[in-house]
Write an enzyme that holds these catalytic residues in place. Sequence first.
Site, PDB file in Angstrom:
ATOM      1  N   LYS A  75       0.811  -1.212   0.000  1.00  0.00           N
ATOM      2  CA  LYS A  75       0.000   0.000   0.000  1.00  0.00           C
ATOM      3  C   LYS A  75       0.846   1.263   0.000  1.00  0.00           C
ATOM      4  O   LYS A  75       2.045   1.261   0.267  1.00  0.00           O
ATOM      5  CB  LYS A  75      -0.991  -0.029   1.156  1.00  0.00           C
ATOM      6  N   ARG A  97      -3.223 -10.058   4.889  1.00  0.00           N
ATOM      7  CA  ARG A  97      -3.597 -10.218   3.483  1.00  0.00           C
ATOM      8  C   ARG A  97      -2.464  -9.652   2.632  1.00  0.00           C
ATOM      9  O   ARG A  97      -2.137  -8.471   2.742  1.00  0.00           O
ATOM     10  CB  ARG A  97      -4.901  -9.467   3.220  1.00  0.00           C
TER      11      ARG A  97
END
Length: 292
Positions: A225, A265
């Site tokens: 991210k 994840r």
Amino acid sequence: MSKQSGRGRVVGLPEWDRCAVMGVVNVTPDSFSDGGRFFDTTAAVKHGLDLVAEGADLVDVGGESTRPGATRVDEAEELKRVIPVVRGLASEGVTVSVDTVRASVAERALAAGAALVNDVSGGLADPAMIQVVAATGAPFVVMHWRGFLEGGNVKGAYDDVVTEVVDELHARVEAVLAGGVAPDRIVVDPGLGFSKDAEHDLVLLAHLDRLLGLGHPLLVAASRKRFLGRVLAGPEGAPPPARERDAATAAVSALAAHAGAWAVRVHEVRATADAVRVARAVEGARAAEGAR
């Protein structure tokens, strides 16, 4: 709450003695991380099986990009992308999560063999979602969400990001419970990167204990991210591309596992699978020492 009790058991899923690893399969042409690489059903199923071979405990299949600025796909297209991949992986014995905000896609995916619904909106995007999940008895990931990111990083202002995220997640969990989803089938996710800037994400990671205080297993989805790109770039540099953030992702996975997260994840599984096993070994050594 101890780390192990905080990690929790999700009824309807296998039980792991450590933080689980959720591998990501994006069946999309425009994912921020690997868009287009696994858009074909055969390639997507193969990729999911490869992730399991590398150490993934379950595989999250999504057919709609949730990156900032992404254009939504229609229901028919999402179904066409997702259902064959879910069916293919489930037929190979893989524990499959479906990443969707649409109740119809969740329902069809569960019928095709998915075991878990991962809704980035926490049931807010589709009023029928909670009813579908409750009726099927599927486990449900409730993520902190403040709307679609079509206009960029929407509603990203916080006075106290940890308190506000915890309170808003608590309200969503209460709504999901009121809709009939069993408490032992709920997972919470702080929604790193969703209507949050890098500082918000880092503060949330520093306070995972507060999220565990909600009393439900915790999923941490930090993989590749933007906030990791900002950390790696430093104050003046350009963030490295998404696929060059996997070592940083594994570092977050180790921290999350140590804090008591139920699962992480990730796109690149092998390094994170190693990281959570090391975290578990250290946890075991500490417990053994304490028992002496």
